[in-house]
Scaffold this motif. Structure first.
Motif, short mmCIF file in Angstrom:
data_model
loop_
_atom_site.label_atom_id
_atom_site.label_comp_id
_atom_site.label_asym_id
_atom_site.label_seq_id
_atom_site.Cartn_x
_atom_site.Cartn_y
_atom_site.Cartn_z
N LEU A 73 7.16 1.41 21.09
CA LEU A 73 6.07 1.11 21.81
C LEU A 73 6.61 0.92 23.52
N THR A 74 5.56 1.01 24.24
CA THR A 74 5.91 0.57 25.75
C THR A 74 5.83 -0.92 25.59
N ALA A 75 6.02 -1.70 26.77
CA ALA A 75 6.04 -3.12 26.79
C ALA A 75 4.50 -3.73 26.71
N ASP A 76 3.40 -2.62 26.83
CA ASP A 76 2.29 -2.87 26.99
C ASP A 76 1.59 -2.56 25.81
N GLY A 77 2.40 -2.12 24.74
CA GLY A 77 2.09 -1.67 23.49
C GLY A 77 1.46 -0.34 23.12
N PRO B 83 1.87 3.85 22.81
CA PRO B 83 2.93 4.77 22.15
C PRO B 83 4.31 5.24 23.07
N ALA B 84 5.29 5.04 22.96
CA ALA B 84 6.23 5.28 24.07
C ALA B 84 6.36 6.60 24.33
N PRO B 85 6.60 7.23 25.27
CA PRO B 85 6.77 8.59 25.74
C PRO B 85 8.07 9.10 24.99
N GLY B 86 7.85 10.25 24.63
CA GLY B 86 9.01 10.99 23.98
C GLY B 86 9.00 10.67 22.22
N ASN B 87 7.91 9.99 21.70
CA ASN B 87 7.93 9.63 20.28
C ASN B 87 7.69 10.85 19.51
N PRO B 88 8.28 11.19 18.34
CA PRO B 88 8.61 12.49 17.65
C PRO B 88 7.31 13.12 17.36
N ARG C 22 0.95 -1.24 -0.10
CA ARG C 22 0.05 -0.09 0.14
C ARG C 22 0.89 1.18 0.18
N ARG C 23 1.09 1.70 -1.15
CA ARG C 23 2.20 2.97 -1.20
C ARG C 23 1.81 4.05 -0.58
N ASP C 24 0.50 4.13 -0.37
CA ASP C 24 -0.14 5.37 0.60
C ASP C 24 0.39 5.38 1.98
N GLN C 25 0.73 4.36 2.40
CA GLN C 25 0.98 4.11 3.85
C GLN C 25 2.47 4.81 4.32
N PRO C 26 3.49 4.62 3.85
CA PRO C 26 4.69 5.21 4.44
C PRO C 26 4.89 6.39 4.54
N GLN C 27 4.33 7.36 3.97
CA GLN C 27 4.41 8.75 4.03
C GLN C 27 3.31 9.32 4.90
N ASN C 28 2.28 8.55 5.57
CA ASN C 28 1.30 8.81 6.10
C ASN C 28 1.23 8.53 7.58
N ARG C 29 1.57 9.67 8.40
CA ARG C 29 2.02 9.47 9.82
C ARG C 29 0.94 8.73 10.65
N ALA C 30 -0.49 8.95 10.11
CA ALA C 30 -1.47 8.31 10.81
C ALA C 30 -1.60 6.59 10.62
N ALA C 31 -0.77 6.24 9.58
CA ALA C 31 -0.91 4.59 9.14
C ALA C 31 0.34 3.90 9.64
N LEU C 32 0.18 2.58 10.02
CA LEU C 32 1.22 1.80 10.63
C LEU C 32 2.05 1.21 9.41
N GLY D 291 4.18 12.82 19.00
CA GLY D 291 3.32 12.82 19.98
C GLY D 291 2.61 11.42 20.51
N GLU D 292 1.26 11.58 20.75
CA GLU D 292 0.88 10.18 21.22
C GLU D 292 0.47 9.27 19.80
N ASN D 293 1.29 9.02 19.34
CA ASN D 293 1.57 8.13 18.10
C ASN D 293 2.90 7.20 18.10
N PRO D 294 2.52 6.29 17.72
CA PRO D 294 3.54 4.94 17.90
C PRO D 294 4.66 5.16 16.66
N VAL D 295 4.58 6.03 15.94
CA VAL D 295 5.35 6.06 14.84
C VAL D 295 6.84 6.72 15.23
#
Length: 383
Positions: free
Chosen positions: A222-226, A228-233, A205-215, A235-239
């Protein structure tokens, strides 16, 4: 403005005028005469620069890495994908298509159990493994696998009863990573900061890599519980980083810098230095085109037939990459934020190399794929 070349891929859409085309062709030829002597159009291309470790000018070249020697070989595996090591030295290996977790202890091959919910297909199945950084307390083994509707991460306790390991109940930790027949990513590792890093593929899906909202097409943190890790670039996003095609290897150097190996399309396999929020270009660019807004790979293999890099391990400041199509082990000395000339070993000798991992005893384990049966090859690095 003329399209730009980096070795073999050009970026640009306007047709060149005839005179400009001749000039561009002459320029490329001159560059190759000056820079490609002794190599060839398929030789790895290294992005050079000043060492940030000293800040005092170009880094001195590292000594060429010595060839590892084969210490032993353990047969009987079927498409093994990832290896982790328990505190007692037991190796646990995932098999992609069988969904089995195999064990190797004292040179003996065994079976721990089958991971439920795995739906193999194409490049999907039971993929990456990671041990909890608090394994002594929580006994968690993490697994990335392809399920019926997605790729996901789950964890299981490894219980010891009567001197035998048993696999506990499956607990999903992170779901919804897009799946496909190819480009499923799958590498997971806990970093020096204690967070879980996840390499995903674009799942075609070539639309995914440039979309911050896509995985898809990302490295997640991630944290051990899955969560988004604190300090991610973002905000509250796992990317953690974006613009990836199919991340296959994750490892840290002696200074704690994260590096990743990645499949290119028909050109430009990559070894990347990963920075928080970095955009590595896919699908707009590949390799190292020096395009504003994108980060260049530190090593580019123009021909995917020589590499297709999968698992990655770093020992001190030397990166070891398994090559699938290339059927070899690539060894890349690292110098600060830069890489030096790669050297290959065992070309064509042991088939497709899926994974590379460092065992507690300091030996390097390679996993073959497609040898029927497959095997673990244990290498001595000579210190």
């Amino acid at each position: 403005m003329l399209p730009r070349y980096f070795g073999r891929r050009f970026v640009g859409r306007r047709p060149l005028r005839r005179a400009a085309a001749r000039a561009a062709a002459l320029a490329v030829a001159l560059v190759c005469l000056g820079a490609c002597t002794g190599g060839g159009p398929t030789s790895p291309v290294v992005q050079s620069g000043e060492s940030t470790a000293t800040g005092s000018g170009p880094a001195s070249p590292a000594a060429a890495p010595r060839e590892p020697t084969v210490a032993s070989r353990i047969d009987g595996l079927h498409l093994p994908w990832s290896t982790v090591y328990l505190p007692d030295g037991t190796a646990i290996i995932s098999e992609r298509d069988t969904a089995l977790l195999r064990t190797i202890k004292g040179g003996q091959l065994g079976t721990l159990g089958k991971v439920p919910g795995v739906v193999p297909g194409g490049e999907g199945g039971l993929l990456g493994l990671a041990l909890s950084p608090n394994f002594a307390e929580d006994r968690y083994l993490y697994a990335y696998f392809t399920a019926a509707a997605d790729n996901r991460i789950a964890r299981m306790r490894l219980e010891e009863r009567g001197g035998r390991l048993e696999l506990g109940a499956l607990q999903p930790v992170f779901t919804g990573i897009p799946k496909a027949g190819t480009h499923n990513g799958g590498r997971i590792r806990f970093g020096p900061d204690g967070f879980l890093y996840v390499g995903t593929g674009d799942s075609q899906r070539r639309d995914q890599p440039q979309n911050r909202a896509a995985l898809g097409g990302k490295i997640l943190r991630l944290t051990a519980d899955g969560r988004p890790a604190p300090g991610n670039p973002f905000g509250e996003n796992p990317v953690y980083s974006l613009g990836h095609r199919n991340v296959q290897g994750l490892a840290w150097d002696s200074a704690g810098r994260l590096w990743a190996s990645e499949f290119g399309p028909t050109v430009d396999d990559e070894l990347n230095l990963i920075v928080p929020g970095g955009n590595y270009g896919w699908p707009d660019v590949t390799g190292a085109p020096h395009r504003s807004g994108f980060l260049d790979a530190k090593v580019v293999w123009p021909s995917t037939a020589e590499s297709s890099p999968s698992g990655l391990e770093i020992v001190g400041n030397t990166a070891y990459l398994g090559a699938l199509r290339g059927q070899r082990l690539w060894v890349v000395p690292l110098r600060g934020e830069f890489a030096e000339e790669p050297v290959s070993y065992f070309t064509g000798k042991y088939g497709r190399v899926r994974n590379v991992s460092l065992a507690p005893d300091g030996r390097l384990w390679l996993l073959s794929n497609g040898q029927n049966p497959d095997f673990a090859l244990i290498l001595d690095l000579h210190g």
